[in-house]
Scaffold this motif. Structure first.
Motif, PDB file in Angstrom:
ATOM      1  N   ASP A 106       0.828  -1.203   0.000  1.00  0.00           N
ATOM      2  CA  ASP A 106       0.000   0.000   0.000  1.00  0.00           C
ATOM      3  C   ASP A 106       0.871   1.266   0.000  1.00  0.00           C
ATOM      4  O   ASP A 106       2.082   1.217   0.188  1.00  0.00           O
ATOM      5  CB  ASP A 106      -1.006  -0.010   1.145  1.00  0.00           C
ATOM      6  N   ASP A 107       0.202   2.393  -0.225  1.00  0.00           N
ATOM      7  CA  ASP A 107       0.920   3.658  -0.387  1.00  0.00           C
ATOM      8  C   ASP A 107       1.676   4.073   0.872  1.00  0.00           C
ATOM      9  O   ASP A 107       2.732   4.698   0.778  1.00  0.00           O
ATOM     10  CB  ASP A 107      -0.053   4.763  -0.812  1.00  0.00           C
ATOM     11  N   ALA A 108       1.175   3.735   2.046  1.00  0.00           N
ATOM     12  CA  ALA A 108       1.883   4.071   3.294  1.00  0.00           C
ATOM     13  C   ALA A 108       3.226   3.337   3.363  1.00  0.00           C
ATOM     14  O   ALA A 108       4.232   3.921   3.783  1.00  0.00           O
ATOM     15  CB  ALA A 108       1.023   3.735   4.501  1.00  0.00           C
ATOM     16  N   ILE A 109       3.240   2.101   2.949  1.00  0.00           N
ATOM     17  CA  ILE A 109       4.492   1.331   2.946  1.00  0.00           C
ATOM     18  C   ILE A 109       5.449   1.906   1.911  1.00  0.00           C
ATOM     19  O   ILE A 109       6.649   2.020   2.157  1.00  0.00           O
ATOM     20  CB  ILE A 109       4.217  -0.164   2.702  1.00  0.00           C
ATOM     21  N   ILE A 110       4.912   2.286   0.759  1.00  0.00           N
ATOM     22  CA  ILE A 110       5.762   2.907  -0.262  1.00  0.00           C
ATOM     23  C   ILE A 110       6.398   4.175   0.291  1.00  0.00           C
ATOM     24  O   ILE A 110       7.602   4.385   0.157  1.00  0.00           O
ATOM     25  CB  ILE A 110       4.954   3.195  -1.542  1.00  0.00           C
ATOM     26  N   ARG A 111       5.610   5.029   0.927  1.00  0.00           N
ATOM     27  CA  ARG A 111       6.145   6.267   1.514  1.00  0.00           C
ATOM     28  C   ARG A 111       7.239   5.962   2.531  1.00  0.00           C
ATOM     29  O   ARG A 111       8.238   6.668   2.614  1.00  0.00           O
ATOM     30  CB  ARG A 111       5.032   7.064   2.181  1.00  0.00           C
ATOM     31  N   ARG A 112       7.046   4.926   3.307  1.00  0.00           N
ATOM     32  CA  ARG A 112       8.007   4.567   4.354  1.00  0.00           C
ATOM     33  C   ARG A 112       9.350   4.158   3.749  1.00  0.00           C
ATOM     34  O   ARG A 112      10.405   4.443   4.320  1.00  0.00           O
ATOM     35  CB  ARG A 112       7.451   3.436   5.204  1.00  0.00           C
ATOM     36  N   HIS A 113       9.326   3.496   2.610  1.00  0.00           N
ATOM     37  CA  HIS A 113      10.552   2.945   2.035  1.00  0.00           C
ATOM     38  C   HIS A 113      11.162   3.791   0.915  1.00  0.00           C
ATOM     39  O   HIS A 113      12.298   3.544   0.526  1.00  0.00           O
ATOM     40  CB  HIS A 113      10.288   1.529   1.506  1.00  0.00           C
ATOM     41  N   LEU A 114      10.448   4.766   0.432  1.00  0.00           N
ATOM     42  CA  LEU A 114      10.939   5.539  -0.701  1.00  0.00           C
ATOM     43  C   LEU A 114      11.890   6.639  -0.239  1.00  0.00           C
ATOM     44  O   LEU A 114      11.593   7.378   0.690  1.00  0.00           O
ATOM     45  CB  LEU A 114       9.752   6.150  -1.459  1.00  0.00           C
ATOM     46  N   SER A 115      13.035   6.713  -0.878  1.00  0.00           N
ATOM     47  CA  SER A 115      14.026   7.749  -0.599  1.00  0.00           C
ATOM     48  C   SER A 115      14.552   8.270  -1.934  1.00  0.00           C
ATOM     49  O   SER A 115      14.325   7.672  -2.985  1.00  0.00           O
ATOM     50  CB  SER A 115      15.179   7.193   0.237  1.00  0.00           C
ATOM     51  N   ARG A 131      19.817  16.918  -1.915  1.00  0.00           N
ATOM     52  CA  ARG A 131      20.519  15.648  -1.775  1.00  0.00           C
ATOM     53  C   ARG A 131      20.132  14.921  -0.500  1.00  0.00           C
ATOM     54  O   ARG A 131      20.298  13.718  -0.395  1.00  0.00           O
ATOM     55  CB  ARG A 131      22.029  15.855  -1.790  1.00  0.00           C
ATOM     56  N   THR A 132      19.632  15.647   0.490  1.00  0.00           N
ATOM     57  CA  THR A 132      19.298  15.015   1.763  1.00  0.00           C
ATOM     58  C   THR A 132      17.812  14.827   1.957  1.00  0.00           C
ATOM     59  O   THR A 132      17.377  14.338   2.975  1.00  0.00           O
ATOM     60  CB  THR A 132      19.862  15.852   2.933  1.00  0.00           C
ATOM     61  N   SER A 133      17.011  15.235   0.987  1.00  0.00           N
ATOM     62  CA  SER A 133      15.568  15.134   1.149  1.00  0.00           C
ATOM     63  C   SER A 133      15.103  13.693   1.031  1.00  0.00           C
ATOM     64  O   SER A 133      15.794  12.831   0.525  1.00  0.00           O
ATOM     65  CB  SER A 133      14.856  15.985   0.101  1.00  0.00           C
ATOM     66  N   THR A 134      13.915  13.463   1.526  1.00  0.00           N
ATOM     67  CA  THR A 134      13.266  12.166   1.372  1.00  0.00           C
ATOM     68  C   THR A 134      11.957  12.404   0.634  1.00  0.00           C
ATOM     69  O   THR A 134      11.484  13.521   0.536  1.00  0.00           O
ATOM     70  CB  THR A 134      12.978  11.514   2.736  1.00  0.00           C
TER      71      THR A 134
END
Length: 108
Positions: free
Chosen positions: A2-11, A99-102
């Motif tokens: 789900d989208d919450a998991i994607i947000r958690r892992h996306l960098s 460069r440091t954003s998520t």
């Protein structure tokens, strides 16, 4: 996933790899490193020295998330990885602004 998991892992680092593999499917790790450097030049020589290990670690994570596939050394973005890439494009106005954003407000 789900989208919450994607947000958690996306960098930004993971998204950079997804973008490269979207544009250059079937490349190997050395080609990925060269393209990363072209798109996001290292800030220092120390950063450049650590970059191969960083990319290897990110690829390991992306394989486990099933966002990237590695078949006999050829890296490709999976259908889920394409979904994640599009999700980031729709939900982040400029994921490469810093460069440091998520992405999505979470670090990974």
């Amino acid at each position: 996933m789900d989208d919450a998991i994607i947000r958690r892992h996306l960098s930004v680092g993971r998204l950079t790899i997804l973008e490269v593999l979207h544009d250059e499917p079937g490349i190997d790790e050395d080609q990925l490193l060269a393209e990363w450097i072209r798109r996001r030049p290292p800030a220092s020589q120390a950063h450049a020295r650590r970059l191969p290990r960083t990319i290897a670690q990110l690829l390991w994570q992306l394989r486990n998330l099933e966002w990237v596939d590695d078949t006999e050394g050829e890296l490709t973005i999976t259908a889920l990885g394409e979904y994640v890439r599009e999700f980031a494009r729709l939900h982040s106005p400029s994921p490469f602004a810093s460069r440091t954003s998520t992405v999505g407000g979470h670090s990974a």
